[in-house]
Design an enzyme around this catalytic site. Sequence first.
Site, PDB file in Angstrom:
ATOM      1  N   GLY A 248      55.196  50.818  -0.171  1.00 20.49           N
ATOM      2  CA  GLY A 248      55.966  52.191  -0.440  1.00 20.49           C
ATOM      3  C   GLY A 248      57.171  52.016  -1.224  1.00 20.49           C
ATOM      4  N   ASP A 249      57.859  50.984  -0.852  1.00 20.62           N
ATOM      5  CA  ASP A 249      59.256  50.752  -1.520  1.00 20.62           C
ATOM      6  C   ASP A 249      58.982  50.361  -3.038  1.00 20.62           C
ATOM      7  OD1 ASP A 249      60.333  50.856   1.047  1.00 20.62           O
ATOM      8  OD2 ASP A 249      60.131  48.492   1.539  1.00 20.62           O
TER       9      ASP A 249
END
Length: 306
Positions: A248-249
């Site tokens: 997600g990052d």
Amino acid sequence: MIYTLTLNPSIDYYVTLPVFEAGQVNRVEQAEKVAGGKGINVSLVLKNYEVETQALGFLGGSTGQFIRTELEKRGVLTDFTPIQDETRINVKIRADQESELNAAGPKIQPEELEHLLSRFKTMQAGDIVVFAGSIPSSLPHDLYRHIATILNERNVRFAVDTTKEAMLEVLPLGPFLIKPNHHELGEIFDVEITSKEMAVPYAQQLVERGAENVVISFAGDGALLVNRQGAYTANTPAGKLVNSVGAGDSLVAGFVASHALGKSPEEAFRYAVTTGSASAYSFGLCTKEDIDRLLEDVNVVELIQS
């Protein structure tokens, strides 16, 4: 400059073994320690895009010095606020299933917080700040809103990947990107989101409330982008899931990097989904080569035109 803010960084200690058995002595086959934290992950992937980035937050003790050294070796600029307490260590177990042991983190003193806040008062128009991760309990719950107010006064744009409460607090201040997953989107509106089409009207409400771009991730089922121009979906490229930590990052980093390089929101979305997938298919964070290899397999399709 693109700045990332990690309020509770860590050393992430990865241990690999075939099977993890609770209550038993487990023999580790491989161990590795890396600089961890959502904003730190974003900075590392931004650097792989060859985009200049500086990591901000709090670091203390020998663990904090390890993180600073590791980032600087990777070419990431750092300007962390030094603190009295020791930076935490988290344990990430890679076995028949992924498990994590995450420490609470240090207590931040008032003067340490003021030192960090002063950093945002020197930023300039054209800079971007990425808020990544939750706000530790030792800090004010509205800290992101307070920082966003400072940034707005200086015409500095910001992106947000955080908890429901903190995200909702900054919406009226106009983040150019927010990234809830479909479960988090459902929690905001107290519904169960089961498809991208179902997510669209709820994401549109977040746009109406202030977000410029809303990216909703659906794990292996791709992602959704909603903004004032319309709604777009992207597929996940084929690959084997190796490690979901940091995916997600990486998605956030792909969008922000592409935006900084002048790409349209739709093309930035395509790079974002590719980047998130590339990290999910790697033991660590993705490289530029990983992204380039998968990019042609990701297609952005318009669902709704505004």
